[in-house]
Design an enzyme around this catalytic site. Sequence first.
Site, PDB file in Angstrom:
ATOM      1  N   HIS A 130     -12.304  14.406  11.020  1.00 25.79           N
ATOM      2  CA  HIS A 130     -11.533  15.374  11.797  1.00 25.79           C
ATOM      3  C   HIS A 130     -10.537  14.658  12.712  1.00 25.79           C
ATOM      4  CE1 HIS A 130     -11.409  19.123  14.520  1.00 25.79           C
ATOM      5  NE2 HIS A 130     -10.840  18.183  15.263  1.00 25.79           N
ATOM      6  N   GLU A 131     -11.048  13.703  13.475  1.00 21.11           N
ATOM      7  CA  GLU A 131     -10.196  13.047  14.461  1.00 21.11           C
ATOM      8  C   GLU A 131      -9.190  12.104  13.823  1.00 21.11           C
ATOM      9  OE1 GLU A 131      -9.999  13.688  17.676  1.00 21.11           O
ATOM     10  OE2 GLU A 131     -11.548  15.207  17.437  1.00 21.11           O
ATOM     11  N   HIS A 135      -6.414  15.073  12.625  1.00 21.99           N
ATOM     12  CA  HIS A 135      -5.318  15.047  13.601  1.00 21.99           C
ATOM     13  C   HIS A 135      -4.346  13.908  13.316  1.00 21.99           C
ATOM     14  CE1 HIS A 135      -6.927  18.256  15.909  1.00 21.99           C
ATOM     15  NE2 HIS A 135      -8.010  17.611  16.300  1.00 21.99           N
ATOM     16  N   GLU A 188      -6.472  22.625  14.857  1.00 24.70           N
ATOM     17  CA  GLU A 188      -7.918  22.376  14.709  1.00 24.70           C
ATOM     18  C   GLU A 188      -8.392  22.782  13.321  1.00 24.70           C
ATOM     19  OE1 GLU A 188      -9.474  20.531  16.596  1.00 24.70           O
ATOM     20  OE2 GLU A 188      -8.027  20.581  18.229  1.00 24.70           O
TER      21      GLU A 188
HETATM   22 ZN    ZN Z   1      -9.728  18.542  16.927  1.00 23.80          ZN
END
Ligand code: ZN
Length: 387
Positions: A130-131, A135, A188
């Site tokens: 995710h990070e 992103h 997100e």
């Molecule tokens: Zn996030």
Amino acid sequence: MLMSVLPPSGFVAVVNKGMSARFAKLVNSAEVLLPQLPWPPAFEKDGFLRPDFTSLDVLTFAGSGIPAGINIPNYDDIRQTEGFKNVSLGNVLAVAYSTQKDKLTFLEENDKDLYIKWKSPSFEVQVGLHELLGHGSGKLFVQDEKGNFNFERKSVCNPETGELISSWYKGSETWDSKFSTIASSYEECRAECVGLYLCLNTEVLSIFGHEGADADEVVYVNWLTMVRAGLLGLEFYTPESKSWRQAHMQARFVILRVLLEAGEGLVTLQETKGADGRPDALITLDRSKIHTVGKSAIQRFLCKLQVTSTGSHDFLRLRETILLRKEARKMFVQANTRVKGESVELVDYEGSAAGLICSFIERFPDDSAEVEAQLLELNNRDAPCWC
Ligand SMILES: [Zn+2]
């Protein structure tokens, strides 16, 4: 030991070397993994800006809430050109999720056992993806003040329509300034989907030490956690104003909708009656369809990410059930340290409201009366989440 100040908070933490090493390995594999995302190479940054990814165990956190991880800076124009840095707050993650079977709502008995066993390792994989690749991926097409483009205008096409792209960011615009109220949920959602999508990759799984049957369990629990989180997310929807109060929860609800709409029995959501005779719900995921139906739904959705979401009628009824079955709010009771002679002692407290108040008033003895009064008034705040 690391000290950091992120307005409006500050914390002291110790580096978790084992977990940081696995994250570093993921960073080193980014150049191989990013091209596997379902968009053309032109949609990816010209060069991957190798971020720093460290896992920390928090000794003390001072602020209004405790995040589970931080991706900084939050300004995407700076991320695009200068790069970014991630920290995962490992021990916050470890306590943030239920491991008590009777508190695990909306799952079948067998799924509860699997969840308890595989929740931590699967969450570590999801957080890293995710990070770092969520992103951290994607390029903003920009025309700068001088009129120069950072992409080939005559050859970059929309993968959906095959037509040349016809709009782009101008000057210092970013997704945050253009998408206003849905910007963070949108981003997100993209990051969570990248996690779901790339956790299916055997290379990723082996970086985190998961092979064979164990790897299958990690994938299953990661996807199961996401669909359950989508359901729990309804708590953060306000029907009166038709608005979401929390970006991550909206993102997970949207992902649940996408996986339900994928059909073919991938995800089943039933409204049931609990042993107490009151409304309940049950969510199941067909593990044999994750790599086929699930993967292709997330692949299409990642390419699109255009869905706007409002809770529909059935979901509003389910929301009542979610609130009915809501678990008591979790509290983070932080330890203190005290110097005794030549050594430092750790002072621990019981995991209760009383323990939490003791921890605070012993940490801030000069203001203890005021701190205690404030704590007793504390409002319900959102669960810890990634920034
Ligand atoms: Zn996030």
